[in-house]
Design an enzyme around this catalytic site. Structure first.
Site, PDB file in Angstrom:
ATOM      1  N   GLU A  23      -2.676  12.636  12.270  1.00 21.94           N
ATOM      2  CA  GLU A  23      -2.177  13.326  11.070  1.00 21.94           C
ATOM      3  C   GLU A  23      -3.184  14.385  10.597  1.00 21.94           C
ATOM      4  OE1 GLU A  23      -1.354   9.562   9.031  1.00 21.94           O
ATOM      5  OE2 GLU A  23       0.681  10.286   8.708  1.00 21.94           O
ATOM      6  N   GLY A  49      -3.729   8.171  11.306  1.00 23.32           N
ATOM      7  CA  GLY A  49      -4.292   9.170  10.391  1.00 23.32           C
ATOM      8  C   GLY A  49      -5.140  10.215  11.111  1.00 23.32           C
TER       9      GLY A  49
HETATM   10  C1  HXC Z   1     -10.899   0.272  12.000  1.00 28.05           C
HETATM   11  C2  HXC Z   1     -11.200   0.611  14.237  1.00 28.05           C
HETATM   12  C3  HXC Z   1     -10.050   1.435  14.297  1.00 28.05           C
HETATM   13  C4  HXC Z   1      -9.342   1.650  13.073  1.00 28.05           C
HETATM   14  C5  HXC Z   1     -10.898   1.320  16.258  1.00 28.05           C
HETATM   15  N1  HXC Z   1     -11.683   0.586  15.471  1.00 28.05           N
HETATM   16  N2  HXC Z   1      -9.897   1.850  15.570  1.00 28.05           N
HETATM   17  N3  HXC Z   1     -11.609   0.034  13.101  1.00 28.05           N
HETATM   18  N4  HXC Z   1      -9.803   1.051  11.968  1.00 28.05           N
HETATM   19  N5  HXC Z   1      -8.287   2.437  13.020  1.00 28.05           N
HETATM   20  C6  HXC Z   1     -12.874  -0.169  15.871  1.00 28.05           C
HETATM   21  C7  HXC Z   1     -12.509  -1.491  16.538  1.00 28.05           C
HETATM   22  O1  HXC Z   1     -12.240  -2.490  15.581  1.00 28.05           O
HETATM   23  C8  HXC Z   1     -13.776  -1.757  17.312  1.00 28.05           C
HETATM   24  O2  HXC Z   1     -14.773  -2.239  16.436  1.00 28.05           O
HETATM   25  C9  HXC Z   1     -14.205  -0.360  17.759  1.00 28.05           C
HETATM   26  O3  HXC Z   1     -13.605   0.544  16.851  1.00 28.05           O
HETATM   27  C10 HXC Z   1     -13.730  -0.048  19.145  1.00 28.05           C
HETATM   28  O4  HXC Z   1     -12.353  -0.368  19.250  1.00 28.05           O
HETATM   29  P1  HXC Z   1     -11.778  -1.356  20.395  1.00 28.05           P
HETATM   30  O5  HXC Z   1     -10.414  -1.737  19.965  1.00 28.05           O
HETATM   31  O6  HXC Z   1     -12.741  -2.440  20.687  1.00 28.05           O
HETATM   32  O7  HXC Z   1     -11.747  -0.357  21.628  1.00 28.05           O
HETATM   33  P2  HXC Z   1     -10.630  -0.147  22.735  1.00 28.05           P
HETATM   34  O8  HXC Z   1     -10.195  -1.469  23.291  1.00 28.05           O
HETATM   35  O9  HXC Z   1     -11.193   0.890  23.664  1.00 28.05           O
HETATM   36  O10 HXC Z   1      -9.366   0.470  21.966  1.00 28.05           O
HETATM   37  C11 HXC Z   1      -9.495   1.700  21.289  1.00 28.05           C
HETATM   38  C12 HXC Z   1      -8.246   1.903  20.413  1.00 28.05           C
HETATM   39  C13 HXC Z   1      -8.038   0.678  19.507  1.00 28.05           C
HETATM   40  C14 HXC Z   1      -6.991   2.096  21.296  1.00 28.05           C
HETATM   41  C15 HXC Z   1      -8.467   3.191  19.595  1.00 28.05           C
HETATM   42  O11 HXC Z   1      -9.256   0.440  18.781  1.00 28.05           O
HETATM   43  C16 HXC Z   1      -6.952   0.809  18.492  1.00 28.05           C
HETATM   44  O12 HXC Z   1      -5.767   0.605  18.805  1.00 28.05           O
HETATM   45  N6  HXC Z   1      -7.322   1.138  17.260  1.00 28.05           N
HETATM   46  C17 HXC Z   1      -6.368   1.200  16.145  1.00 28.05           C
HETATM   47  C18 HXC Z   1      -5.529   2.430  16.215  1.00 28.05           C
HETATM   48  C19 HXC Z   1      -4.521   2.456  15.093  1.00 28.05           C
HETATM   49  O13 HXC Z   1      -3.685   1.546  14.967  1.00 28.05           O
HETATM   50  N7  HXC Z   1      -4.583   3.487  14.268  1.00 28.05           N
HETATM   51  C20 HXC Z   1      -3.642   3.654  13.132  1.00 28.05           C
HETATM   52  C21 HXC Z   1      -4.232   3.041  11.913  1.00 28.05           C
HETATM   53  S1  HXC Z   1      -3.133   3.102  10.550  1.00 28.05           S
HETATM   54  P3  HXC Z   1     -15.665  -3.524  16.815  1.00 28.05           P
HETATM   55  O14 HXC Z   1     -16.457  -3.758  15.564  1.00 28.05           O
HETATM   56  O15 HXC Z   1     -14.736  -4.633  17.191  1.00 28.05           O
HETATM   57  O16 HXC Z   1     -16.489  -3.002  17.966  1.00 28.05           O
HETATM   58  C22 HXC Z   1      -3.243   4.681  10.000  1.00 28.05           C
HETATM   59  C23 HXC Z   1      -2.432   4.999   8.778  1.00 28.05           C
HETATM   60  C24 HXC Z   1      -2.690   6.375   8.283  1.00 28.05           C
HETATM   61  O17 HXC Z   1      -3.911   5.506  10.533  1.00 28.05           O
HETATM   62  C25 HXC Z   1      -2.104   6.598   6.948  1.00 28.05           C
HETATM   63  C26 HXC Z   1      -3.013   7.337   6.032  1.00 28.05           C
HETATM   64  C27 HXC Z   1      -3.975   6.492   5.264  1.00 28.05           C
END
Ligand code: HXC
Length: 253
Positions: free
Chosen positions: A109, A106
């Site tokens: 997006e 998102g």
């Molecule tokens: C909730 C998130 C998050 C997310 C990161 N965090 N991305 N929390 N939703 N999308 C949080 C982690 O849980 C963590 O919290 C902190 O941020 C740091 O992330 P880490 O994973 O510990 O850091 P790192 O290892 O450096 O990795 C960073 C990252 C990874 C590559 C960005 O966090 C990641 O893959 N995030 C998810 C990305 C993703 O899949 N996005 C798409 C989502 S679906 P804590 O509390 O543990 O410190 C989407 C659908 C959209 O977007 C449709 C419209 C609604």
């Protein structure tokens, strides 16, 4: 509590900044509602001639996965950001996404709704939804193929990997990449240039380009398909696995 979205005016340029750095600017419903509130202010402000959208540290690491895990399809449909993102895309003033760090899911997006995307060298973009058992739902499957071509967009959407700033520049996703410390100044320079162009002609040109995309229906359909995935095992498993910091076990149901 600190504001989740900051908005300030620098002369006649608006600067909108997502401000949830601890969660890498993950977009919760509250964050998106805040963006929507600011857009309502911007739409009414005749002084503002261009808008920069950016994030603190990272642009945004996607929709808030924690908030989405247990949603059913109806709740997922209501959670979606498409209305706000469409509103941003259809602002009459030019918009620039200044992308630093992660712009994922998102978050990317959101950047795709802007007229321009410039990035710092540390930017990493992707649509990783597939790795969570879902797909992009806030315009990604519609806007990205149009911007960078279907094959590259499919690579990003179906594989769910990340690409770095230089590759995104080559793909046409970014128009410019600069060192991190220059990102904001570069965005301001572009915004100021745009602000000097005649406002009515800018608005007309933008409206005409957006009309030509004829994408509104596709974005509504995308939302329906996206939310239907929230009835599947794999969506629950993918998102629970992210929250539990483990590998997901998909079963195709
Ligand atoms: C909730 C998130 C998050 C997310 C990161 N965090 N991305 N929390 N939703 N999308 C949080 C982690 O849980 C963590 O919290 C902190 O941020 C740091 O992330 P880490 O994973 O510990 O850091 P790192 O290892 O450096 O990795 C960073 C990252 C990874 C590559 C960005 O966090 C990641 O893959 N995030 C998810 C990305 C993703 O899949 N996005 C798409 C989502 S679906 P804590 O509390 O543990 O410190 C989407 C659908 C959209 O977007 C449709 C419209 C609604």
């Amino acid at each position: 509590m600190e504001d989740l979205v900051l908005y300030e005016k620098v002369g006649n340029i608006g600067v909108l900044k997502v401000n949830r750095p601890k969660a890498f600017n993950a977009l919760s419903r509250e964050v998106v509602d805040e963006i929507d509130n600011k857009l309502a202010i911007i739409e009414k402000d005749e002084e503002i001639r261009a808008l920069i959208v950016t994030g603190d540290g990272n642009f945004a690491a996607g929709a808030d996965i924690v908030a989405m895990v247990e949603l059913n399809p109806e709740q997922a449909r209501a959670f979606l950001f498409s209305d706000t993102f469409n509103r941003l895309e259809n602002l009459s003033i030019p918009t620039i996404a200044a992308v630093c760090g992660y712009a994922l899911g998102g978050g990317l997006e959101l950047a795709l709704t802007c007229d321009f995307r410039i990035a710092s060298e540390d930017a990493k973009v992707g649509l990783p939804e597939i790795t969570l058992g879902i797909m992009p739902g806030a315009g990604g499957t519609v806007r990205l193929p149009r911007l960078i071509g279907e094959a590259k967009a499919k690579e990003m959407i179906l594989l769910g990997g990340q690409i770095k700033a230089d590759e995104a520049l080559k793909a046409g996703l970014f128009t410019k990449v600069v060192p991190k410390e220059e990102l904001f100044d570069e965005a301001m320079k572009l915004a100021e240039k745009l602000a000097q162009r005649p406002k009515l002609a800018l608005k007309a040109a933008k409206q005409s380009i957006n009309n030509g995309k004829a994408q509104a229906e596709a974005i509504v359909k995308e939302a329906d398909i996206w939310s239907s995935l929230f009835a599947t095992h794999d969506q629950k498993e993918g998102m629970r696995a992210f929250v539990d910091k483990r590998k997901p076990q998909y079963i195709g149901k």
